[in-house]
Design a protein around this motif. Sequence first.
Motif, PDB file in Angstrom:
ATOM      1  N   SER A 260       0.826  -1.218   0.000  1.00 43.78           N
ATOM      2  CA  SER A 260       0.000   0.000   0.000  1.00 43.78           C
ATOM      3  C   SER A 260       0.855   1.262   0.000  1.00 43.78           C
ATOM      4  CB  SER A 260      -0.918   0.008   1.229  1.00 43.78           C
ATOM      5  OG  SER A 260      -0.182   0.222   2.427  1.00 43.78           O
ATOM      6  N   LYS A 261       2.140   1.107   0.306  1.00 42.48           N
ATOM      7  CA  LYS A 261       3.053   2.261   0.342  1.00 42.48           C
ATOM      8  C   LYS A 261       3.891   2.384  -0.932  1.00 42.48           C
ATOM      9  CE  LYS A 261       1.816   3.184   4.590  1.00 42.48           C
ATOM     10  NZ  LYS A 261       0.991   4.365   4.930  1.00 42.48           N
ATOM     11  N   GLY A 262       3.639   1.529  -1.924  1.00 36.80           N
ATOM     12  CA  GLY A 262       4.322   1.700  -3.203  1.00 36.80           C
ATOM     13  C   GLY A 262       5.241   0.582  -3.628  1.00 36.80           C
ATOM     14  N   PHE A 263       5.602  -0.327  -2.722  1.00 34.60           N
ATOM     15  CA  PHE A 263       6.426  -1.458  -3.121  1.00 34.60           C
ATOM     16  C   PHE A 263       5.563  -2.468  -3.870  1.00 34.60           C
ATOM     17  CE2 PHE A 263       9.083   0.047   0.461  1.00 34.60           C
ATOM     18  CZ  PHE A 263      10.302   0.111  -0.191  1.00 34.60           C
ATOM     19  N   ASN A 264       6.119  -3.063  -4.892  1.00 36.28           N
ATOM     20  CA  ASN A 264       5.371  -4.083  -5.635  1.00 36.28           C
ATOM     21  C   ASN A 264       6.123  -5.403  -5.705  1.00 36.28           C
ATOM     22  OD1 ASN A 264       7.418  -3.421  -7.383  1.00 36.28           O
ATOM     23  ND2 ASN A 264       6.094  -2.882  -9.106  1.00 36.28           N
ATOM     24  N   SER A 265       7.155  -5.542  -4.868  1.00 36.86           N
ATOM     25  CA  SER A 265       7.953  -6.768  -4.837  1.00 36.86           C
ATOM     26  C   SER A 265       8.382  -7.042  -3.403  1.00 36.86           C
ATOM     27  CB  SER A 265       9.173  -6.625  -5.750  1.00 36.86           C
ATOM     28  OG  SER A 265      10.156  -7.582  -5.448  1.00 36.86           O
ATOM     29  N   LYS A 266       8.205  -8.273  -2.963  1.00 37.33           N
ATOM     30  CA  LYS A 266       8.617  -8.650  -1.611  1.00 37.33           C
ATOM     31  C   LYS A 266      10.124  -8.492  -1.445  1.00 37.33           C
ATOM     32  CE  LYS A 266       9.127 -12.943  -0.561  1.00 37.33           C
ATOM     33  NZ  LYS A 266       8.867 -14.382  -0.318  1.00 37.33           N
ATOM     34  N   ASN A 267      10.889  -8.930  -2.459  1.00 37.62           N
ATOM     35  CA  ASN A 267      12.344  -8.841  -2.379  1.00 37.62           C
ATOM     36  C   ASN A 267      12.813  -7.395  -2.311  1.00 37.62           C
ATOM     37  OD1 ASN A 267      12.634 -11.621  -2.470  1.00 37.62           O
ATOM     38  ND2 ASN A 267      12.819 -11.680  -4.690  1.00 37.62           N
ATOM     39  N   SER A 268      12.207  -6.543  -3.124  1.00 31.00           N
ATOM     40  CA  SER A 268      12.585  -5.134  -3.116  1.00 31.00           C
ATOM     41  C   SER A 268      12.259  -4.500  -1.766  1.00 31.00           C
ATOM     42  CB  SER A 268      11.842  -4.400  -4.235  1.00 31.00           C
ATOM     43  OG  SER A 268      12.121  -3.020  -4.198  1.00 31.00           O
ATOM     44  N   PHE A 269      11.104  -4.823  -1.217  1.00 25.84           N
ATOM     45  CA  PHE A 269      10.712  -4.281   0.085  1.00 25.84           C
ATOM     46  C   PHE A 269      11.685  -4.704   1.181  1.00 25.84           C
ATOM     47  CE2 PHE A 269       8.194  -5.565   3.953  1.00 25.84           C
ATOM     48  CZ  PHE A 269       8.291  -4.333   4.579  1.00 25.84           C
ATOM     49  N   ASN A 270      11.968  -6.018   1.266  1.00 25.24           N
ATOM     50  CA  ASN A 270      12.857  -6.519   2.321  1.00 25.24           C
ATOM     51  C   ASN A 270      14.258  -5.937   2.187  1.00 25.24           C
ATOM     52  OD1 ASN A 270      11.061  -8.191   3.760  1.00 25.24           O
ATOM     53  ND2 ASN A 270      11.265  -9.816   2.248  1.00 25.24           N
ATOM     54  N   ARG A 271      14.757  -5.881   0.950  1.00 17.85           N
ATOM     55  CA  ARG A 271      16.117  -5.382   0.734  1.00 17.85           C
ATOM     56  C   ARG A 271      16.233  -3.907   1.097  1.00 17.85           C
ATOM     57  NH1 ARG A 271      18.412  -2.959  -3.644  1.00 17.85           N
ATOM     58  NH2 ARG A 271      16.566  -3.375  -4.911  1.00 17.85           N
ATOM     59  N   ASN A 272      15.278  -3.083   0.636  1.00 16.21           N
ATOM     60  CA  ASN A 272      15.340  -1.649   0.925  1.00 16.21           C
ATOM     61  C   ASN A 272      15.092  -1.354   2.398  1.00 16.21           C
ATOM     62  OD1 ASN A 272      15.647   0.122  -1.636  1.00 16.21           O
ATOM     63  ND2 ASN A 272      14.221  -1.470  -2.289  1.00 16.21           N
ATOM     64  N   PHE A 273      14.196  -2.097   3.011  1.00 15.16           N
ATOM     65  CA  PHE A 273      13.915  -1.873   4.439  1.00 15.16           C
ATOM     66  C   PHE A 273      15.164  -2.157   5.262  1.00 15.16           C
ATOM     67  CE2 PHE A 273      12.275  -2.427   8.649  1.00 15.16           C
ATOM     68  CZ  PHE A 273      11.115  -1.662   8.702  1.00 15.16           C
ATOM     69  N   LYS A 274      15.832  -3.277   4.968  1.00 14.07           N
ATOM     70  CA  LYS A 274      17.046  -3.635   5.724  1.00 14.07           C
ATOM     71  C   LYS A 274      18.157  -2.617   5.479  1.00 14.07           C
ATOM     72  CE  LYS A 274      19.692  -6.255   8.270  1.00 14.07           C
ATOM     73  NZ  LYS A 274      20.044  -7.630   7.874  1.00 14.07           N
ATOM     74  N   ASN A 275      18.309  -2.148   4.250  1.00 12.48           N
ATOM     75  CA  ASN A 275      19.358  -1.174   3.940  1.00 12.48           C
ATOM     76  C   ASN A 275      19.127   0.163   4.636  1.00 12.48           C
ATOM     77  OD1 ASN A 275      20.676  -2.988   2.276  1.00 12.48           O
ATOM     78  ND2 ASN A 275      19.747  -2.214   0.390  1.00 12.48           N
ATOM     79  N   ILE A 276      17.873   0.574   4.738  1.00 13.50           N
ATOM     80  CA  ILE A 276      17.558   1.897   5.293  1.00 13.50           C
ATOM     81  C   ILE A 276      17.457   1.875   6.812  1.00 13.50           C
ATOM     82  CG2 ILE A 276      15.775   3.702   5.373  1.00 13.50           C
ATOM     83  CD1 ILE A 276      15.174   2.979   2.406  1.00 13.50           C
ATOM     84  N   VAL A 277      16.795   0.856   7.350  1.00 15.31           N
ATOM     85  CA  VAL A 277      16.544   0.800   8.799  1.00 15.31           C
ATOM     86  C   VAL A 277      17.655   0.060   9.537  1.00 15.31           C
ATOM     87  CG1 VAL A 277      14.883   0.059  10.565  1.00 15.31           C
ATOM     88  CG2 VAL A 277      14.066   0.935   8.373  1.00 15.31           C
ATOM     89  N   GLY A 278      18.262  -0.911   8.863  1.00 15.14           N
ATOM     90  CA  GLY A 278      19.281  -1.720   9.521  1.00 15.14           C
ATOM     91  C   GLY A 278      18.729  -2.954  10.180  1.00 15.14           C
TER      92      GLY A 278
END
Length: 304
Positions: A260-278
């Motif tokens: 609902s926030k704009g991600f359309n891929s599970k892999n992209s979401f997990n990868r970006n979340f981990k990179n940004i939040v740690g």
Amino acid sequence: MAYGPLIYAYVLTLSGLTIGRRIYLHLIPLGVQVAYYLILLLLPKHSSHEWIQNIHFPWIDYLLAVLVTFSMSVYLYASYRRLINFNRQLEQQRSDSEAFRFPWITRFLILNTVSLTTLCVFLILGLWYPFSYDEHFWLFSIQSLLLLYLSFESWKFGDIQVPLLRDISQCHIHLDQSEHEKALSWQKLIQESAWWKHPEFSLKDLANQLGSNTSTVSQILNKGLGKNFNTLINEMRVNSICETLRSGLEGRSILEIAFSKGFNSKNSFNRNFKNIVGLTPSEYLNSQVPNHKSLKYVKNGANS
């Protein structure tokens, strides 16, 4: 001689480039090779037999193998370079870059590199111990299987529309204080307009909204904010997701919130979340809401 040029042409097409007539220049060595074999077929049988036994097998056959190996090396390298450049452009210009990475092409090129290395070993050993066609046959079989793999993956993902990207790496502009302020105002506009919620929102879309061009917008964002377009958009998405998670799941899975926030891929979401939040999404949720129920999150298959 056709293998390398055709693979390169495929990578160019897949990465959104239009192949012009100059591609036929790359097939000139193939034309020479075909003409040579046609001449052999048209020669009288006795002359053809003598040429093959005395000239072709001792010299030309090995030379052709060396030329084919050299051609494959050059075109595999060129294909790698194009793929790397394409992925870099995706990172700069698309917020949904994960959907266009085409991992099967990378695997195909790697496997071909392994096959090519093996062929080089055979050619070197062939200087002392000539190999027969039968002893080379398994290498040809491997290449055939690789082409079948490429055909299957291309068919499976044939409906993907590759975005048109522009090379903006050579474009440079000078930023003054007003340009830095402009970057901040653009960031605020993107945030307030919620353009980042659209999965396919791209640098070109932003440039159109601002009445500018992709080169200028990219340079101003990179130098004014210290981050590229893709990073900016995904940070906005992740920050919004974190804000929602701190309030609890409210009956939704983390993946549902992410989509609902704009991600359309599970892999992209997990990868970006981990990179940004740690942290992984579930680790972050546990740190903010220790007693939450994460069953829906696990059932949907997100990274834990």
